[in-house]
Design a protein around this motif. Structure first.
Motif, mmCIF file in Angstrom:
data_model
loop_
_atom_site.group_PDB
_atom_site.id
_atom_site.type_symbol
_atom_site.label_atom_id
_atom_site.label_comp_id
_atom_site.label_asym_id
_atom_site.label_seq_id
_atom_site.Cartn_x
_atom_site.Cartn_y
_atom_site.Cartn_z
ATOM 1 N N VAL A 126 8.649 -1.565 65.996
ATOM 2 C CA VAL A 126 7.395 -0.817 66.146
ATOM 3 C C VAL A 126 7.576 0.552 65.505
ATOM 4 N N CYS A 127 6.858 0.795 64.417
ATOM 5 C CA CYS A 127 6.976 2.111 63.772
ATOM 6 C C CYS A 127 5.756 2.970 64.026
ATOM 7 N N GLY A 128 4.706 2.384 64.604
ATOM 8 C CA GLY A 128 3.516 3.170 64.876
ATOM 9 C C GLY A 128 2.370 2.277 65.268
ATOM 10 N N LEU B 92 12.103 3.210 72.311
ATOM 11 C CA LEU B 92 12.438 2.317 73.426
ATOM 12 C C LEU B 92 12.871 0.953 72.927
ATOM 13 N N GLN C 172 11.155 -3.105 69.791
ATOM 14 C CA GLN C 172 11.938 -1.883 69.642
ATOM 15 C C GLN C 172 11.213 -0.866 68.777
ATOM 16 N N GLY C 173 10.931 0.274 69.391
ATOM 17 C CA GLY C 173 10.336 1.368 68.644
ATOM 18 C C GLY C 173 11.408 2.164 67.928
ATOM 19 N N PHE C 174 11.009 2.784 66.823
ATOM 20 C CA PHE C 174 11.987 3.603 66.105
ATOM 21 C C PHE C 174 11.270 4.705 65.340
ATOM 22 N N ILE C 175 12.017 5.763 65.102
ATOM 23 C CA ILE C 175 11.552 6.894 64.290
ATOM 24 C C ILE C 175 12.537 7.000 63.144
ATOM 25 N N ALA D 225 6.908 3.453 72.911
ATOM 26 C CA ALA D 225 8.059 2.761 72.315
ATOM 27 C C ALA D 225 8.495 3.472 71.042
ATOM 28 N N PRO E 171 4.282 14.891 68.812
ATOM 29 C CA PRO E 171 5.248 13.824 69.003
ATOM 30 C C PRO E 171 6.601 14.385 69.443
ATOM 31 N N THR E 172 7.519 13.479 69.761
ATOM 32 C CA THR E 172 8.830 13.898 70.248
ATOM 33 C C THR E 172 9.724 14.416 69.129
ATOM 34 N N TYR E 173 9.387 14.074 67.890
ATOM 35 C CA TYR E 173 10.348 14.285 66.810
ATOM 36 C C TYR E 173 9.963 15.429 65.887
ATOM 37 N N ASP F 247 15.693 9.275 62.597
ATOM 38 C CA ASP F 247 16.993 9.047 63.254
ATOM 39 C C ASP F 247 17.994 8.359 62.346
ATOM 40 N N GLN G 2 7.619 6.764 70.089
ATOM 41 C CA GLN G 2 7.998 8.153 70.367
ATOM 42 C C GLN G 2 9.386 8.232 70.990
#
Lengths: 344, 344
Positions: free
Chosen positions: A246-248, B277, A280-283, B272, A63-65, A286, B274
């Motif tokens: 959207v968390c996953g 978005l 809206q996606g989020f990690i 979204a 993943p990106t994070y 952050d 990762q």
């Protein structure tokens, strides 16, 4: 073999899985317990958190994070640990800490990844209802979903570590909450224990119709943590102005290739316009700096008041982590999945 | 036959189209010019706006924000008209007004749908660079896309009524702007006249690679007004924290059924998360009360300063509206498409 003081058992990534991981993708290894150097502590793992995001860490391109787990390297993961030796000025033997020791009995740390927990009656909650999964629910629901009293909130994996907290917070905020979960037992729990207004079985072939019936005023917030057929059932019911944090998308974590058609992306984009949707996606990583203190304060209070009821699915023994993790990806857990690696 | 004072030509919906409309889906009818009753005005149409959203109005189940056109009823549309008879206290013969007279020479109005335009050197701009399409660009780009100086903004239909304004405003705000348009002429115009940093031909089979090369720092804002293959090329290039305002997906307006697979929706949802978005659909009608005054002030100034250059594609004669509209859905227009129904 349970944990002992002289052997460091650890579970390493034996092979990169294709699709759903199998037990052969993991390997239990033994090594000597390491000794801390100056500035380090030695941690003994009490609880290991198992979470869906770990599936992404098993891929070559992660993943990106977070970095991928290396082949042959220990599986990564959040842990509650006891400091058993310290050459670090800020930690003492006996301290209980939240860290990222991974799937192993012992780990060294320079302290930068550690948060002191003080003494807790139920330390494993730091991995669930007082930790990352519940914080994910809190940030996604309150900061992106923003449910208003009387609105309808839908959440899948409704008895899981994230979904159960999404639904309970949404109820606290005055929303009507409809859960989706795997099987009658989980659905009963969501309604009877967690206070959801309704909960539907995701295996029900009539899910789209039942969801429509359970949401007579449409859906204002859909907390997306699964994807797949659940989202397909939700999309036509979203109201104008609906929000979709959207968390996953756990339903797709094992996809090797994009699923077969039809291509539903244009449908989503068309509906996004017609219904002025926010997706809206989020990690959650952050948001610790800005929001974790508020979360911890609110959630501690809600748990103390009995308004949020944590439910854990505790598996005993590090050696059982692979099987439990595979079960998590299949939805076999019931509550926040944690591995009790050693008695507290 | 051009417009005259005794016949009201109008273009009605003869059949609900399947896929791309054909000329047979429209019918030119003639009727008497109506007379205003007390409280009404009679409008003579000067300019008719043709816009992609009209395709949705031709379906039996129309969009959420406007009623469908009835079979046999006049096609709906925004117009610039001259008041030619008035029994309404607020309008006088000779007034120039923005309204919604539809695809016809004359129409009655009770004034509620009318906005006085005063005298304008180029009244058709009220349908384009000073009207709905440019306002769509303004709201979507500034309120949802929020480009920061140095960020990369990508917009398709780059010489169209919306895309051209998106790109020019983004340049004003200090962003790097990459357009996508149909054909070399449009691409040249986007760079040489509109000041885009680059513009790519959407027919180029190497579009994904060329877009990647044109966006070496990735994409921070993608203003979605087309969908289809363009979005497929954009998605892998979106940066962490990218914003995707969605005002329409013209590539799919003629879809009768969802397009064939693979299903790319899970890919979007996974990305979204990762990439954190923001995908937000909007309908510009929602924003007039709050934002139109600011838009009109800013845009009038930008046009006067030559910083936004309106380009119109003017088609003469109401009878040519169906063919022009079909061409719009195929991307054959070059600039904001308007029909000059009568000399101003």
């Amino acid at each position: 073999m349970p944990q002992n003081d002289t052997v460091n058992r650890r579970i390493v990534l034996a092979a990169r899985p294709r699709g759903l991981p199998t037990p052969q993708d993991f390997r239990l290894e033994e090594a000597a317990v390491p000794s801390p150097e100056a500035g380090q502590v030695l941690l003994r793992t009490l609880y290991l958190s198992l979470d869906p995001y770990m599936r992404g860490l098993m891929n070559e391109i992660g993943p990106t994070y977070a970095p991928s787990v290396e082949l042959g390297g220990p599986m990564a993961g959040g842990t509650v640990s006891r400091v058993v030796a310290s050459r670090h000025p800020q930690f003492r033997v006996g301290d209980l800490v939240l860290g990222s020791a991974g799937w192993q009995d012992f780990a060294l740390s320079d302290g930068k990844d550690l948060a002191p927990l003080g003494e807790m009656a139920q330390p494993s909650l730091a991995l669930g209802a007082l930790g990352m999964p519940a914080f994910t629910a809190y940030v996604g629901l309150l900061d992106i979903g923003r449910p208003k009293p009387g609105e309808t909130v839908v959440v899948a994996a409704a008895t899981g570590a994230v979904g159960a907290v999404v639904g309970q917070i949404a109820k606290l905020k005055g929303a009507r909450v409809v859960g989706i979960a795997g099987g009658a037992d989980k659905c009963r729990h969501a309604v009877a224990e967690l206070g959801f207004d309704a909960c539907l079985d995701r295996h029900d072939p009539q899910l789209p119709q039942r969801l429509a019936a359970a949401c007579p005023d449409g859906i204002d917030v859909y907390f997306e943590n699964v994807g797949g057929a659940v989202f397909d059932a939700v999309l036509p019911l979203l109201n104008i102005g609906a929000r979709v944090p959207v968390c996953g998308v756990i339903a797709h974590y094992n996809d090797d290739t994009p699923p077969p058609g039809p291509n539903r992306l244009p449908l989503l984009m068309g509906d996004a316009v017609q219904k002025r949707l926010l997706v809206q996606g989020f990690i959650v990583l952050d948001h610790y700096a800005d929001r974790f203190d508020a979360f911890r304060r609110d959630m501690s209070q809600w748990i103390a008041q009995g308004r949020v009821k944590p439910r854990e699915d505790v598996v005993d023994g590090l050696e059982n982590a692979p099987e439990a993790f595979i079960g998590l990806l299949e939805g076999r857990n019931f509550g926040k999945l944690v591995v009790r690696v050693a008695a507290a």
